[in-house]
Structure formats: C-alpha cells, structure tokens
Design a protein around this motif. Structure first.
Motif, PDB file in Angstrom:
ATOM      1  N   CYS A   1       0.826  -1.216   0.000  1.00 52.17           N
ATOM      2  CA  CYS A   1       0.000   0.000   0.000  1.00 52.17           C
ATOM      3  C   CYS A   1       0.858   1.263   0.000  1.00 52.17           C
ATOM      4  CB  CYS A   1      -0.914   0.024   1.234  1.00 52.17           C
ATOM      5  SG  CYS A   1      -2.118  -1.303   1.244  1.00 52.17           S
ATOM      6  N   ALA A  28       1.972   4.650  10.414  1.00 55.83           N
ATOM      7  CA  ALA A  28       0.644   4.969   9.884  1.00 55.83           C
ATOM      8  C   ALA A  28      -0.017   3.725   9.307  1.00 55.83           C
ATOM      9  CB  ALA A  28       0.761   6.057   8.818  1.00 55.83           C
ATOM     10  N   LEU A  29       0.756   2.900   8.623  1.00 53.71           N
ATOM     11  CA  LEU A  29       0.228   1.683   8.022  1.00 53.71           C
ATOM     12  C   LEU A  29      -0.288   0.715   9.087  1.00 53.71           C
ATOM     13  CD1 LEU A  29      -0.194   0.240   5.327  1.00 53.71           C
ATOM     14  CD2 LEU A  29       2.136  -0.662   5.553  1.00 53.71           C
ATOM     15  N   SER A  79      -3.621   2.030  10.270  1.00 48.77           N
ATOM     16  CA  SER A  79      -4.578   1.879   9.182  1.00 48.77           C
ATOM     17  C   SER A  79      -5.014   0.423   9.060  1.00 48.77           C
ATOM     18  CB  SER A  79      -3.945   2.356   7.869  1.00 48.77           C
ATOM     19  OG  SER A  79      -4.781   2.079   6.785  1.00 48.77           O
ATOM     20  N   HIS A  80      -4.058  -0.491   9.173  1.00 47.05           N
ATOM     21  CA  HIS A  80      -4.353  -1.919   9.063  1.00 47.05           C
ATOM     22  C   HIS A  80      -5.307  -2.360  10.169  1.00 47.05           C
ATOM     23  CE1 HIS A  80      -3.601  -5.923   7.547  1.00 47.05           C
ATOM     24  NE2 HIS A  80      -3.476  -6.339   8.786  1.00 47.05           N
ATOM     25  N   GLY A  95      -7.399  -0.465  11.707  1.00 48.16           N
ATOM     26  CA  GLY A  95      -8.682   0.164  11.431  1.00 48.16           C
ATOM     27  C   GLY A  95      -9.501  -0.610  10.413  1.00 48.16           C
ATOM     28  N   GLU A  96      -8.802  -1.276   9.496  1.00 46.98           N
ATOM     29  CA  GLU A  96      -9.484  -2.083   8.492  1.00 46.98           C
ATOM     30  C   GLU A  96      -9.948  -3.422   9.047  1.00 46.98           C
ATOM     31  OE1 GLU A  96      -6.739  -2.491   5.279  1.00 46.98           O
ATOM     32  OE2 GLU A  96      -6.622  -0.333   4.951  1.00 46.98           O
TER      33      GLU A  96
END
Length: 154
Positions: free
Chosen positions: A33, A136-137, A140-141, A143-144
């Motif tokens: 990503c 950040a990744l 984000s991960h 959160g998904e």
C-alpha cells in the motif's frame, strides 16, 4: 500452521518457518500500500528485495519473529485457525519495525541482518519516512480489521 497444530511433533524451527509462510504474504500485502520509494526501502529492510528492488542480501525477516509465532499460536489455542490472528500480527510487526528503523538512525547502525540498514542504503530522511509510513500503516491496518478474531485473514 493451519494444518498442523502445535504439538510434540513440531520443532521451533518448523513453527517459525510456518509462521513466515503465513505472515510474510500478509505483511507484503500491507506494505504494498506504500508509495514506490518507501515500499522499496521497506522491502529492503525486511530482506524481501535488495536496494532499489535488486537481489536480496543478508537474512530475511524483520524484528520479532518469535513474538509473531507466539501470537499466532495463541490465536489458534482453542483449535481455531491461527490466521484469525493475522491482523494483530501484521500491525504489531509493522510497529516493531518502526522502532527498528528509527533505532538504526539513533545508533547510526550501518548493517542489520547482514545487509545495509535503510539509513545506510538510502538516507536519514528516507529511513525516518519509512518508519513513519510503517507507523501509519499499522494503525490503518488495524482500522481495516476492527474485530481481529472474527475477520477473515488479511
């Protein structure tokens, strides 16, 4: 790991090898990503590819292989699939490697796992940005995948 639960017939080396077979593709999907320059340096950091996409050198892997295996084993302790622990494992591994990338900057490390660090292979600024991108990744991960135990594998 899915086909062979932990037991007396498996060695630690086999468990760690199974862990890599399960987690590396999920980590790669997450890292893919990132924009190209950062993705390439993170691939270099993990030992999936060499600098600028060339051949990999040194020992593959990132920080925390034993912790990853332990987390996956715990996810399957009730007999369920260990893969349901992948979202937490991926996020945790990304976070551990943020610390590793930034620690290499603080300590001015030139080599890690038999290859140049991101700091040495790229630049200080690039190593900082790669670590920040992994941070950040990781969030984000997660959160998904808000329900790690119930969601499908990454």
């Amino acid at each position: 790991m899915p086909a062979a639960p932990p037991g007396p017939g498996r060695t630690a080396e086999q468990i760690l090898a199974d862990t890599a077979r399960i987690t590396d593709p999920a980590l790669m999907r997450a890292v893919n990503c990132l924009p190209s320059p950062l993705r390439e340096s993170v691939y270099h950091h993990y030992g999936w590819a060499g600098r600028d996409g060339g051949p990999a050198t040194g020992v593959r892997g990132g920080t925390g292989r034993k912790g990853i295996a332990f987390t996956l084993l715990c996810a399957g302790i009730d007999g369920g699939p260990v893969e349901r622990g992948l979202p937490a494992v991926v996020a945790g591994n990304l976070l551990m490697n943020v610390a590793t990338l930034h620690d290499d900057i603080v300590d001015l490390e030139a080599r890690r796992r038999g290859r140049p660090t991101v700091l040495a292979a790229y630049t200080t600024g690039h190593a900082i940005m790669a670590g920040d991108a992994l941070l950040a990744l990781a969030f984000s991960h997660l959160g998904e995948h808000p329900r790690c135990a119930a969601c499908p594998p990454c």
